[in-house]
Structure formats: structure tokens, C-alpha cells
Enzyme design. Structure first.
Site, PDB file in Angstrom:
ATOM      1  N   THR A 132     -14.306  49.680  16.220  1.00  0.00           N
ATOM      2  CA  THR A 132     -14.709  50.511  17.465  1.00  0.00           C
ATOM      3  C   THR A 132     -15.266  49.411  18.661  1.00  0.00           C
ATOM      4  O   THR A 132     -16.052  48.623  18.168  1.00  0.00           O
ATOM      5  CB  THR A 132     -15.576  51.835  17.404  1.00  0.00           C
ATOM      6  N   ASP A 133     -15.012  49.761  19.739  1.00  0.00           N
ATOM      7  CA  ASP A 133     -16.099  49.319  20.784  1.00  0.00           C
ATOM      8  C   ASP A 133     -17.491  49.521  21.104  1.00  0.00           C
ATOM      9  O   ASP A 133     -18.276  48.995  21.533  1.00  0.00           O
ATOM     10  CB  ASP A 133     -15.434  49.381  22.194  1.00  0.00           C
ATOM     11  N   GLU A 134     -17.793  50.799  20.264  1.00  0.00           N
ATOM     12  CA  GLU A 134     -18.876  51.429  19.981  1.00  0.00           C
ATOM     13  C   GLU A 134     -19.991  50.620  19.791  1.00  0.00           C
ATOM     14  O   GLU A 134     -21.154  50.657  19.945  1.00  0.00           O
ATOM     15  CB  GLU A 134     -18.897  52.890  19.659  1.00  0.00           C
ATOM     16  N   TYR A 158     -23.217  57.025  14.194  1.00  0.00           N
ATOM     17  CA  TYR A 158     -21.668  56.617  13.962  1.00  0.00           C
ATOM     18  C   TYR A 158     -21.510  55.182  14.117  1.00  0.00           C
ATOM     19  O   TYR A 158     -21.031  54.451  13.177  1.00  0.00           O
ATOM     20  CB  TYR A 158     -20.573  57.433  14.896  1.00  0.00           C
ATOM     21  N   LYS A 162     -20.557  51.954  11.575  1.00  0.00           N
ATOM     22  CA  LYS A 162     -19.356  51.068  11.910  1.00  0.00           C
ATOM     23  C   LYS A 162     -19.841  49.680  11.935  1.00  0.00           C
ATOM     24  O   LYS A 162     -19.152  48.930  11.354  1.00  0.00           O
ATOM     25  CB  LYS A 162     -18.729  51.538  13.139  1.00  0.00           C
TER      26      LYS A 162
HETATM   27  P1  NAD Z   1     -10.057  60.519  12.036  1.00  0.00           P
HETATM   28  O1  NAD Z   1     -11.348  60.898  12.004  1.00  0.00           O
HETATM   29  O2  NAD Z   1      -8.882  61.698  12.761  1.00  0.00           O
HETATM   30  O3  NAD Z   1      -9.507  60.161  10.656  1.00  0.00           O
HETATM   31  C1  NAD Z   1     -10.180  59.617   9.588  1.00  0.00           C
HETATM   32  C2  NAD Z   1      -9.430  59.849   8.505  1.00  0.00           C
HETATM   33  O4  NAD Z   1      -9.967  59.119   7.224  1.00  0.00           O
HETATM   34  C3  NAD Z   1      -8.983  61.108   8.022  1.00  0.00           C
HETATM   35  O5  NAD Z   1      -7.800  61.312   7.536  1.00  0.00           O
HETATM   36  C4  NAD Z   1      -9.862  61.529   6.923  1.00  0.00           C
HETATM   37  O6  NAD Z   1      -9.496  62.253   5.816  1.00  0.00           O
HETATM   38  C5  NAD Z   1     -10.091  59.942   6.149  1.00  0.00           C
HETATM   39  N1  NAD Z   1     -11.393  59.816   5.413  1.00  0.00           N
HETATM   40  C6  NAD Z   1     -12.806  60.054   5.763  1.00  0.00           C
HETATM   41  N2  NAD Z   1     -13.434  59.802   4.949  1.00  0.00           N
HETATM   42  C7  NAD Z   1     -12.738  59.000   3.758  1.00  0.00           C
HETATM   43  C8  NAD Z   1     -13.019  58.525   2.630  1.00  0.00           C
HETATM   44  N3  NAD Z   1     -14.235  58.600   2.156  1.00  0.00           N
HETATM   45  N4  NAD Z   1     -12.072  58.039   1.886  1.00  0.00           N
HETATM   46  C9  NAD Z   1     -10.663  58.093   2.327  1.00  0.00           C
HETATM   47  N5  NAD Z   1     -10.386  58.596   3.455  1.00  0.00           N
HETATM   48  C10 NAD Z   1     -11.078  58.942   4.371  1.00  0.00           C
HETATM   49  O7  NAD Z   1     -10.348  59.157  12.892  1.00  0.00           O
HETATM   50  P2  NAD Z   1      -9.438  58.326  13.585  1.00  0.00           P
HETATM   51  O8  NAD Z   1      -9.769  58.694  15.046  1.00  0.00           O
HETATM   52  O9  NAD Z   1      -7.997  58.315  13.202  1.00  0.00           O
HETATM   53  O10 NAD Z   1     -10.305  56.809  13.621  1.00  0.00           O
HETATM   54  C11 NAD Z   1      -9.488  55.882  12.661  1.00  0.00           C
HETATM   55  C12 NAD Z   1     -10.422  54.586  12.728  1.00  0.00           C
HETATM   56  O11 NAD Z   1     -10.444  53.973  13.988  1.00  0.00           O
HETATM   57  C13 NAD Z   1     -12.041  54.993  12.073  1.00  0.00           C
HETATM   58  O12 NAD Z   1     -12.220  53.861  11.457  1.00  0.00           O
HETATM   59  C14 NAD Z   1     -12.547  54.877  13.581  1.00  0.00           C
HETATM   60  O13 NAD Z   1     -14.003  54.474  13.354  1.00  0.00           O
HETATM   61  C15 NAD Z   1     -11.688  53.895  14.202  1.00  0.00           C
HETATM   62  N6  NAD Z   1     -11.946  54.182  15.952  1.00  0.00           N
HETATM   63  C16 NAD Z   1     -11.335  55.496  16.427  1.00  0.00           C
HETATM   64  C17 NAD Z   1     -11.345  55.692  17.943  1.00  0.00           C
HETATM   65  C18 NAD Z   1     -10.708  56.764  18.435  1.00  0.00           C
HETATM   66  O14 NAD Z   1     -10.690  56.778  19.513  1.00  0.00           O
HETATM   67  N7  NAD Z   1     -10.265  57.838  17.646  1.00  0.00           N
HETATM   68  C19 NAD Z   1     -11.857  54.620  18.444  1.00  0.00           C
HETATM   69  C20 NAD Z   1     -12.237  53.343  17.905  1.00  0.00           C
HETATM   70  C21 NAD Z   1     -12.188  53.289  16.619  1.00  0.00           C
HETATM   71  P1  TYD Z   2     -15.511  61.539  22.358  1.00  0.00           P
HETATM   72  O1  TYD Z   2     -13.992  61.870  22.350  1.00  0.00           O
HETATM   73  O2  TYD Z   2     -16.233  62.346  21.360  1.00  0.00           O
HETATM   74  O3  TYD Z   2     -15.295  59.972  22.097  1.00  0.00           O
HETATM   75  P2  TYD Z   2     -16.622  58.947  22.176  1.00  0.00           P
HETATM   76  O4  TYD Z   2     -17.901  59.822  22.095  1.00  0.00           O
HETATM   77  O5  TYD Z   2     -16.629  58.470  20.669  1.00  0.00           O
HETATM   78  O6  TYD Z   2     -16.402  58.090  23.269  1.00  0.00           O
HETATM   79  O7  TYD Z   2     -16.035  61.828  23.793  1.00  0.00           O
HETATM   80  C1  TYD Z   2     -15.766  60.927  24.916  1.00  0.00           C
HETATM   81  C2  TYD Z   2     -16.571  61.266  26.083  1.00  0.00           C
HETATM   82  O8  TYD Z   2     -16.423  62.571  26.177  1.00  0.00           O
HETATM   83  C3  TYD Z   2     -17.927  60.988  25.771  1.00  0.00           C
HETATM   84  O9  TYD Z   2     -18.541  60.407  26.761  1.00  0.00           O
HETATM   85  C4  TYD Z   2     -18.421  62.454  25.263  1.00  0.00           C
HETATM   86  C5  TYD Z   2     -17.707  63.201  26.384  1.00  0.00           C
HETATM   87  N1  TYD Z   2     -17.519  64.761  25.880  1.00  0.00           N
HETATM   88  C6  TYD Z   2     -17.660  65.705  26.469  1.00  0.00           C
HETATM   89  O10 TYD Z   2     -18.158  65.491  28.020  1.00  0.00           O
HETATM   90  N2  TYD Z   2     -17.362  67.155  26.367  1.00  0.00           N
HETATM   91  C7  TYD Z   2     -17.017  67.151  24.931  1.00  0.00           C
HETATM   92  O11 TYD Z   2     -16.929  68.287  24.611  1.00  0.00           O
HETATM   93  C8  TYD Z   2     -16.755  66.058  24.154  1.00  0.00           C
HETATM   94  C9  TYD Z   2     -16.194  66.074  22.718  1.00  0.00           C
HETATM   95  C10 TYD Z   2     -16.982  64.817  24.786  1.00  0.00           C
END
Ligand code: NAD
Ligand code: TYD
Length: 353
Positions: A132-134, A158, A162
Site C-alpha cells: 500500500t502507499d500507506e 495497519y 504492511k
Molecule cells: P479485504 O480486507 O477486502 O480482503 C482481504 C482478504 O484477505 C479477505 O478475503 C480475507 O478473508 C483474506 N484474509 C485475511 N486474513 C487472511 C489470512 N490470514 N489468510 C488468508 N486469507 C486472509 O482487502 P482488500 O481491500 O481487497 O486489500 C487486498 C490487499 O491490498 C491487502 O494486502 C491490502 O493491504 C492491499 N491494499 C488495499 C487497498 C485498498 O484500497 N483496499 C489499498 C492499498 C493496498
Molecule cells: P478508508 O476507506 O478507511 O481508507 P484509508 O484509511 O486506508 O485511506 O478511508 C479513506 C479516508 O476516508 C480516510 O481519510 C478516512 C476517511 N473516512 C471518513 O471520513 N469516514 C469514514 O466513515 C471512513 C470509513 C473513512
């Protein structure tokens, strides 16, 4: 075949669906099915012999060893993680277990398997880690966007977990020669996004007549990447990325949260107007800010464009319209994920906010 971990979650499921829509190479999908994993995301693959699902934990070394030996994947794409910042603030333990210990066990199982492959397969093998960019921390308003050499400064449990996983992936390459690739994407949005994250939460709450909870002043900035663009970027990195390299993936869509919420309200006003004729904006409520809230993330995605020829296909306007339309057309999916566990989370997070 390829092994996808976390393929029942938001991005993983989109990736599996996209992969099988563009290729006939089978997918072994390993997912623990936590609250975030949902097999309904994969309903359209029912009966498709190219998709094999196994419910397992990436921290379960014995199961991993057995599956790797049995299925002999040529590549692994690791999505499995605990992914929600607010949950990591309430309870970091699961984040350490999955993102740190789980990634370590996965790397070890993969290293064992990879070491035993014949030279040609060993050379061609890839382990793609989705980060992630975080991990880069937060940016001042006028600072340049994150490049791949930005220092790691994670600020939440988190992002720290990561970051730890990224460091291990890097070290397994450097020390053992494991052919790894790491990607850092910005905030994804699109179909099958669990409604605990900003965009789906706002759509779902708006339609339910509930408050739209904006943290603090709502001026925190994120870059937004349409999930299908992220999937195409991962396919491209897997195909052509240089092992040991990292690639930033972004949508060139930096926006303050409040603008995102206004855009969602405007789209819903157009596509599903409120019965009372008022705008959904009337539901916006400013709530207590997230502790340690990162002010701004921004991705410089020029390296992947320059070296691999990838750039996003969607603008925010086109992607968010598709997303809102998807949620309007998939009320059954939304209802199916709003289980007791989801309701417990919402009351824990928002009743005190
Ligand atoms: P999500 O939470 O929707 O899905 C995560 C999946 O992993 C789920 O299906 C869960 O059941 C599975 N999981 C959790 N723990 C597990 C374990 N111990 N063993 C096997 N499976 C397990 O997450 P997402 O949004 O789809 O993110 C996917 C990846 O992308 C993650 O690594 C996250 O850090 C990264 N990421 C997500 C975002 C975003 O905006 N959603 C941004 C940057 C990076
Ligand atoms: P989120 O979707 O949780 O992603 P991340 O924290 O990983 O960037 O949140 C995106 C942005 O939105 C973050 O600045 C937090 C804000 N946010 C709210 O303002 N209200 C909410 O209810 C949630 C879930 C997030």
C-alpha cells in the site's frame, strides 16, 4: 496455474474475476474467509473448473506446503491481509498475526517450494506482494507525491504491519534470491468493496437514510484508483516487472474526502433521488477524527508507466459513476454482507464517534 491469496476479498476477488476473463490459466484461490472475505464475490465462477477455492490461513505452513506441492503454481499474488485502518486502531493483534506472521510463514513455504523447482521453473517463478502507499506515511499539502524511493514512515498499526511484510519480502529476495515483485497502490474503489471503507460506506448509508460520517474536517487527501485498473496493473507487473523492484500504482486522482462524499451525493441525487426531493448532502455529519489520521497520500505512478507502459483507464468521474451504478444494481450483495458482525462493527466505530 497461479495462486492468489485473499481472493475472496475486495481487490482479490476483482483480480480473480478479471484474470479468468482475460486468460484461461487456472487460479488456486486461498482465503481464510474473515469478515472481509465473501464467496458471493465469486458467484459468477460457480462450476468453472479454472477456479479452485481453498479456505485456509496464509499462516498455516502445513496446508501451504501441501497446496504448493499439489498445484505447482508458477506465480503467487499475495492479497491476503487485514486491511482496515480503523479496525487496526481498535485491535492491532490480527494485523500482526496475518500481515506480519502470516506473510513470514507464506514466504517460508514459498521459499521451500521454489528451492525445489527445476532451474527453468525456478527462474520464471514470481511472488507478487500487494502493498500500500500507506507505508510511506503522510505528506504535506505541497510535497511531491510518493515515488518508489520515498522512505518508509508508517503511522497506523495497519501500515506498520504492511511495512513489516514489505521488508520481509525484500529480504527474502536479497538473501535467498526469491523472485519477488512489490506493488504499492493507492486507495482502491469499485465493485465488491466492503462497506466499512469510505466510498461504499457513504453509498450504503446514503441509501439507508443514515448519516454520512466524515472524519474531522474532511480535508484529508487520498489518491483513488479504480479497482479494475489496479488489476490490470498487477497483471502487467507480473508479466513484465523486474524482480526485486517495487512499483507504485495510482489513479492520478488526488481528492479531499469531502469532495468524494459530495460527488457520491450528486450521483445519487441524479440516479436515485431522495423521496423528499432534498439532496443526500443533508445527511453529511462531521464526526470525531481518526487518531493519528494521515493527512495526505499521493502516488507518483510514472515508473510503471515509463517501464511497463501501464496507466489507468478510468478517470475518477467514470470510475465513481460505474461504482455507484454497481451498488444500486447490487442491493442483494450489500444486504448479504451486512451481517451481525458488520452491524457490531458499525455500532462500535460510529456510535462513539
Ligand atoms: P479485504 O480486507 O477486502 O480482503 C482481504 C482478504 O484477505 C479477505 O478475503 C480475507 O478473508 C483474506 N484474509 C485475511 N486474513 C487472511 C489470512 N490470514 N489468510 C488468508 N486469507 C486472509 O482487502 P482488500 O481491500 O481487497 O486489500 C487486498 C490487499 O491490498 C491487502 O494486502 C491490502 O493491504 C492491499 N491494499 C488495499 C487497498 C485498498 O484500497 N483496499 C489499498 C492499498 C493496498
Ligand atoms: P478508508 O476507506 O478507511 O481508507 P484509508 O484509511 O486506508 O485511506 O478511508 C479513506 C479516508 O476516508 C480516510 O481519510 C478516512 C476517511 N473516512 C471518513 O471520513 N469516514 C469514514 O466513515 C471512513 C470509513 C473513512
Amino acid at each position: 496455474m497461479i495462486l492468489v491469496t485473499g481472493g475472496a476479498g475486495f481487490i482479490g476477488a476483482n483480480f480473480v474475476l478479471d484474470w479468468l476473463a482475460t486468460s484461461d490459466e487456472p487460479v488456486l484461490n486461498l482465503d481464510k474467509l474473515t469478515y472481509a472475505g465473501n464467496l458471493h464475490n465469486l458467484d459468477s465462477l460457480q462450476g468453472d473448473p479454472r477456479h479452485v477455492f481453498v479456505q485456509a490461513d496464509i499462516g498455516d505452513s502445513a496446508t501451504l506446503a501441501r497446496l504448493l506441492a499439489e498445484h505447482q503454481p508458477r506465480a503467487i499474488v499475495n492479497f491476503a491481509a487485514e486491511s482496515h485502518v480503523d479496525r487496526s486502531i481498535h485491535g492491532p493483534e490480527d494485523f500482526i498475526q496475518t500481515n506480519v506472521v502470516g506473510t513470514f510463514r507464506l514466504l517460508e513455504a514459498v521459499r521451500q517450494y521454489w528451492s525445489g523447482l527445476p532451474a527453468i521453473k525456478k527462474e520464471a517463478f514470481r511472488f507478487l506482494h500487494v502493498s500500500t502507499d500507506e507505508v510511506y506515511g503522510t505528506l504535506h499539502a505541497d510535497a511531491p507525491a510518493f515515488t518508489e524511493v520515498h522512505p518508509y514512515e508508517p503511522n497506523s498499526p495497519y501500515s506498520a504491519s504492511k511495512a513489516a511484510s514489505d521488508h520481509m519480502v525484500r529480504a527474502w529476495h536479497h538473501t535467498y534470491g526469491l523472485p519477488v515483485l512489490t506493488t504499492h497502490c493507492s486507495n482502491n474503489y469499485g465493485p465488491y468493496h466492503f462497506p466499512e471503507k469510505l466510498i461504499p460506506l457513504m453509498i450504503v448509508n446514503a441509501l439507508a437514510g443514515k448519516p454520512l460520517p466524515v472524519y474531522g474536517d474532511g480535508l484529508q487527501v487520498r489518491d483513488w484508483l479504480y479497482v479494475k485498473d489496479h488489476c490490470s496493473a498487477i497483471r502487467r507487473v507480473l508479466e513484465a516487472g523486474q524482480t526485486g523492484q517495487t512499483y507504485n500504482i495510482g489513479g492520478w486522482n488526488e481528492k479531499p474526502n469531502i469532495d468524494i462524499v459530495h460527488t457520491i451525493c450528486a450521483l445519487l441525487d441524479e440516479l436515485r433521488p431522495r423521496a423528499d426531493g432534498q439532496s443526500y448532502r443533508a445527511q453529511i455529519t462531521h464526526v470525531k477524527d481518526r487518531p493519528g489520521h494521515d493527512r495526505r497520500y499521493a502516488i507518483d505512478a510514472r515508473k510503471i508507466e515509463r517501464e511497463l507502459g501501464w496507466k489507468p483507464a478510468e478517470t475518477f468521474d467514470t470510475g465513481i459513476r460505474k461504482t455507484v451504478q454497481w451498488y444500486l444494481a447490487n442491493a442483494d450483495w450489500v444486504a448479504s454482507v451486512q451481517t451481525g458482525a458488520y452491524r457490531d462493527w458499525v455500532s462500535k466505530q460510529y456510535e462513539t464517534a
